[in-house]
Motif scaffolding. Structure first.
Motif, mmCIF file in Angstrom:
data_model
loop_
_atom_site.group_PDB
_atom_site.id
_atom_site.type_symbol
_atom_site.label_atom_id
_atom_site.label_comp_id
_atom_site.label_asym_id
_atom_site.label_seq_id
_atom_site.Cartn_x
_atom_site.Cartn_y
_atom_site.Cartn_z
ATOM 1 N N ARG A 129 31.641 44.940 35.872
ATOM 2 C CA ARG A 129 32.975 44.451 36.199
ATOM 3 C C ARG A 129 32.855 43.009 36.642
ATOM 4 N NH1 ARG A 129 32.159 49.208 38.878
ATOM 5 N NH2 ARG A 129 31.724 48.183 40.854
ATOM 6 N N GLY A 130 33.933 42.264 36.520
ATOM 7 C CA GLY A 130 33.955 40.910 37.028
ATOM 8 C C GLY A 130 34.074 40.920 38.545
ATOM 9 N N GLN A 131 33.827 39.776 39.159
ATOM 10 C CA GLN A 131 33.907 39.695 40.619
ATOM 11 C C GLN A 131 35.321 39.927 41.132
ATOM 12 O OE1 GLN A 131 32.287 35.918 41.736
ATOM 13 N NE2 GLN A 131 30.182 36.699 41.799
ATOM 14 N N ILE A 132 36.304 39.419 40.410
ATOM 15 C CA ILE A 132 37.697 39.588 40.845
ATOM 16 C C ILE A 132 38.099 41.050 40.762
ATOM 17 C CG2 ILE A 132 40.100 39.034 40.317
ATOM 18 C CD1 ILE A 132 39.099 36.263 39.435
ATOM 19 N N ALA A 133 37.785 41.705 39.643
ATOM 20 C CA ALA A 133 38.125 43.115 39.478
ATOM 21 C C ALA A 133 37.411 43.969 40.518
ATOM 22 C CB ALA A 133 37.780 43.592 38.070
ATOM 23 N N ASP A 134 36.139 43.674 40.755
ATOM 24 C CA ASP A 134 35.375 44.442 41.730
ATOM 25 C C ASP A 134 35.922 44.239 43.143
ATOM 26 O OD1 ASP A 134 33.085 46.179 42.276
ATOM 27 O OD2 ASP A 134 32.325 44.447 43.401
ATOM 28 N N GLY A 135 36.228 43.007 43.495
ATOM 29 C CA GLY A 135 36.776 42.733 44.819
ATOM 30 C C GLY A 135 38.132 43.382 45.027
ATOM 31 N N LEU A 136 38.990 43.295 44.022
ATOM 32 C CA LEU A 136 40.316 43.905 44.123
ATOM 33 C C LEU A 136 40.217 45.425 44.182
ATOM 34 C CD1 LEU A 136 43.291 43.230 44.305
ATOM 35 C CD2 LEU A 136 43.392 43.222 41.818
ATOM 36 N N LEU A 137 39.292 45.990 43.416
ATOM 37 C CA LEU A 137 39.075 47.439 43.452
ATOM 38 C C LEU A 137 38.648 47.883 44.846
ATOM 39 C CD1 LEU A 137 38.649 50.231 42.112
ATOM 40 C CD2 LEU A 137 36.366 49.450 41.476
ATOM 41 N N ARG A 138 37.674 47.202 45.409
ATOM 42 C CA ARG A 138 37.185 47.576 46.734
ATOM 43 C C ARG A 138 38.248 47.326 47.811
ATOM 44 N NH1 ARG A 138 31.652 48.580 46.585
ATOM 45 N NH2 ARG A 138 30.736 48.004 44.574
ATOM 46 N N PHE A 139 38.979 46.216 47.714
ATOM 47 C CA PHE A 139 40.044 45.925 48.677
ATOM 48 C C PHE A 139 41.132 46.985 48.623
ATOM 49 C CE2 PHE A 139 44.066 43.761 49.766
ATOM 50 C CZ PHE A 139 43.783 43.446 51.091
ATOM 51 N N VAL A 162 46.719 48.161 42.425
ATOM 52 C CA VAL A 162 46.176 49.181 41.525
ATOM 53 C C VAL A 162 46.453 48.791 40.077
ATOM 54 C CG1 VAL A 162 46.427 51.585 40.777
ATOM 55 C CG2 VAL A 162 46.286 51.040 43.214
ATOM 56 N N PHE A 163 47.652 48.342 39.790
ATOM 57 C CA PHE A 163 48.026 47.955 38.436
ATOM 58 C C PHE A 163 47.165 46.794 37.929
ATOM 59 C CE2 PHE A 163 50.794 45.443 35.564
ATOM 60 C CZ PHE A 163 50.902 46.365 34.541
ATOM 61 N N VAL A 164 47.021 45.761 38.735
ATOM 62 C CA VAL A 164 46.226 44.602 38.330
ATOM 63 C C VAL A 164 44.759 44.996 38.172
ATOM 64 C CG1 VAL A 164 45.390 42.328 39.070
ATOM 65 C CG2 VAL A 164 47.812 42.901 39.273
ATOM 66 N N THR A 165 44.254 45.827 39.075
ATOM 67 C CA THR A 165 42.872 46.279 38.959
ATOM 68 C C THR A 165 42.655 47.041 37.664
ATOM 69 O OG1 THR A 165 42.688 46.446 41.365
ATOM 70 C CG2 THR A 165 41.064 47.642 40.067
ATOM 71 N N ARG A 166 43.561 47.919 37.340
ATOM 72 C CA ARG A 166 43.429 48.684 36.082
ATOM 73 C C ARG A 166 43.504 47.772 34.874
ATOM 74 N NH1 ARG A 166 43.947 54.640 35.856
ATOM 75 N NH2 ARG A 166 44.246 53.986 33.739
ATOM 76 N N MET A 167 44.359 46.747 34.942
ATOM 77 C CA MET A 167 44.437 45.780 33.824
ATOM 78 C C MET A 167 43.124 45.027 33.673
ATOM 79 S SD MET A 167 48.326 44.226 33.834
ATOM 80 C CE MET A 167 47.653 42.639 34.024
ATOM 81 N N LEU A 168 42.546 44.598 34.783
ATOM 82 C CA LEU A 168 41.303 43.832 34.733
ATOM 83 C C LEU A 168 40.118 44.674 34.261
ATOM 84 C CD1 LEU A 168 41.585 41.745 38.016
ATOM 85 C CD2 LEU A 168 41.804 40.903 35.668
ATOM 86 N N LEU A 169 40.165 45.975 34.507
ATOM 87 C CA LEU A 169 39.054 46.837 34.135
ATOM 88 C C LEU A 169 39.146 47.354 32.702
ATOM 89 C CD1 LEU A 169 38.653 48.913 37.408
ATOM 90 C CD2 LEU A 169 37.184 47.072 36.557
ATOM 91 N N SER A 170 40.293 47.231 32.074
ATOM 92 C CA SER A 170 40.405 47.758 30.705
ATOM 93 C C SER A 170 40.176 46.680 29.661
ATOM 94 C CB SER A 170 41.764 48.393 30.487
ATOM 95 O OG SER A 170 42.796 47.454 30.684
#
Length: 104
Positions: free
Chosen positions: A43-53, A96-104
């Motif tokens: 995962r990218g750093q932004i996606a990972d950080g947003l997921l954990r946050f 949650v929505f942005v995280t899912r977008m970044l991970l797909s």
């Protein structure tokens, strides 16, 4: 006692209905987010950080806001409570929505 205990007031009926949605969504995201973290998928750093946050900060904030209904209702009123719960829910859902977008 200020009034009859049963049936519960309209506020508590709506609170229970909101709780079904809040608890289901929080449980779903907690399980899904943990599975994403444990999967080892890059995962990218932004996606990972947003997921954990969203898992460590926003999901507990959503649950605490829902649970603290009686305390918040006395301090900010019924309308203020629903606005506050709605605001926390929108922030959580957006993350949650942005995280899912970044991970797909």
């Amino acid at each position: 006692m200020s009034g009859p205990l049963w049936p519960p007031s309209r506020f508590w009926q709506y609170w229970a209905l909101a709780g079904m949605a809040v608890l289901t969504a929080a449980f779903w995201w907690s399980v899904r987010g943990y599975a994403i973290i444990e999967s080892g998928v890059p995962r990218g750093q932004i996606a990972d950080g947003l997921l954990r946050f969203s898992l460590l900060i926003l999901t507990p904030a959503l649950l605490l806001t829902w649970l603290a209904a009686a305390w918040l209702r006395r301090r900010i009123g019924e309308g203020g409570y629903w606005q506050f719960l709605g605001l926390v829910t929108l922030i959580w859902a957006g993350a949650v929505f942005v995280t899912r977008m970044l991970l797909s």
